[in-house]
Design a protein around this motif. Sequence first.
Motif, short mmCIF file in Angstrom:
data_model
loop_
_atom_site.label_atom_id
_atom_site.label_comp_id
_atom_site.label_asym_id
_atom_site.label_seq_id
_atom_site.Cartn_x
_atom_site.Cartn_y
_atom_site.Cartn_z
N ALA A 44 56.75 -74.40 19.61
CA ALA A 44 56.62 -73.69 20.89
C ALA A 44 56.49 -74.66 22.07
N LYS A 52 52.03 -71.97 9.10
CA LYS A 52 52.60 -70.79 9.77
C LYS A 52 53.12 -71.21 11.14
N ASN A 53 54.07 -70.43 11.67
CA ASN A 53 54.61 -70.69 13.01
C ASN A 53 55.13 -72.10 13.19
N LYS A 83 55.11 -78.15 16.09
CA LYS A 83 54.81 -77.54 17.40
C LYS A 83 56.08 -77.00 18.06
N PHE A 88 62.30 -70.42 11.42
CA PHE A 88 60.97 -70.40 12.02
C PHE A 88 60.08 -69.50 11.18
N GLY A 89 58.85 -69.89 10.93
CA GLY A 89 57.95 -68.99 10.20
C GLY A 89 56.98 -69.73 9.31
N GLU A 90 56.91 -69.26 8.04
CA GLU A 90 55.90 -69.76 7.11
C GLU A 90 56.52 -70.60 6.01
N GLU A 95 58.69 -74.79 12.43
CA GLU A 95 60.15 -74.69 12.35
C GLU A 95 60.69 -75.74 11.39
#
Length: 392
Positions: free
Chosen positions: A254, A198-199, A252, A214-216, A201
């Motif tokens: 973010a 999850k989260n 990662k 972006f997501g799952e 890219e």
Amino acid sequence: MMAAITAAKAGAKVRLLEKMPALGRKLLLTGQGRCNVTNNLDPKQFIADCGPGARFLHGVLNRFSSQETLDFFEKLGVRLVLERGGRYFPESQRSLDILLALQKALKQAGAEVVAGARVLNVTRQPGGFKIATSEKTYTADSLVIATGGRSYPATGSTGDGYGFAQELGHSIVPTRPCDVPLVVREDFVRQLQGLSLKNVELKFSQGRNKASFFGEMLFTHYGISGPMALDASRPAGQWLKEGPVQCSLDLKPALSNEVLDQRLLRDMDLQGRKTYKNLLKGLMPSSLIPVFCSLSRISPDILVNQLNKEQRGTVRKLLKGIDFTVIGLRGYDEAVVTVGGVELSEVNPKTMESKRTPGLYFCGEVLDLDGPCGGYNLQIAWSTGFAAGSSA
Ligand SMILES: Cc1cc2nc3c(=O)[nH]c(=O)nc-3n(C[C@H](O)[C@H](O)[C@H](O)COP(=O)(O)OP(=O)(O)OC[C@H]3O[C@@H](n4cnc5c(N)ncnc54)[C@H](O)[C@@H]3O)c2cc1C
């Protein structure tokens, strides 16, 4: 169903021929059994999200928008509720209620439904059409082809309508599965089967073509699935005609390279007496660690305080980009929607009538129209079905 209801309500004598033993097999599967009936987008945004070809929908969406869809089902006793992402579902959370409402409307409008009647071929005859089914031959003044695409063929959508359209003078834009999982070349991906992330890219590229999501996602025995992979199948499916597509997984997204480097330095400082594989526990799910160690070419059992600057750089780079190659799409059996279909320039966008054969109409997925997940495809079916039914 929408076309038949609309035509019958307007006073036409309507017969709906369905090859399966019952109507709406695919509808029952939609939204994982909950049916994402429509969304709350205005026609402009709706069209923008579906891509350039969807401008064709401008007229019909303004005539029968998602608001009309809400009113239509409300009148039949089904309240739709708005959920996350602007998606509407029946309050009961059951797609069956949408199907029952359509069946009720067919009955109220006086449309005759003939189930188990597979249309084998359609021919033009003076003043109308001859429609041969497995059981009987019918005639009609006008004909709406609403046979869907090729996806989930077990539901009855096996692409028969493309052949009928061609027989009646239409061109078919080549079809391909869409909103479908992706096949990956590298073996390490198969070792990750069952791992869901999850989260994160995913960045896809082929030459100058680029797209990121972006997501799952989910690793499978053939490649990747999950919401991001399905969304990516739209551009990737197009690019795959030219060859493999590169993909990079950012674990990662973010964190910038600099921030991630600082974080690694701090972790390594605090956990110097741990092994490399144990350090990774704080950075990723444990089932990813063996593959990550192997890709980084660093022994899993080395002590963290023995890792040099170059190795730290390798770890950082790999956290920001695990590279693999997409070499194909899974098949129609697993595709939510079919891209391609009846060429739009040969259909009147206001009435859905064929420009080649008067009295012939199209609606739904048999047309070269498709949208992403999120109620787009059913709204396309409702809007084009309404237009075809009222004109036919
Ligand atoms: C698993 C899954 C989930 C989905 N979830 C959603 C969702 O939540 N929201 C959304 O907007 N979209 C969703 N979709 C897409 C959506 O279901 C389709 O785009 C939509 O059903 C298309 O409607 P249609 O009437 O054009 O075709 P279909 O629903 O495919 O219906 C075509 C009908 O024609 C019949 N037929 C075909 N050939 C013949 C023949 N020769 N003779 C007689 N009858 C024939 C078929 O049996 C079938 O019943 C989903 C699709 C799948 C596969």
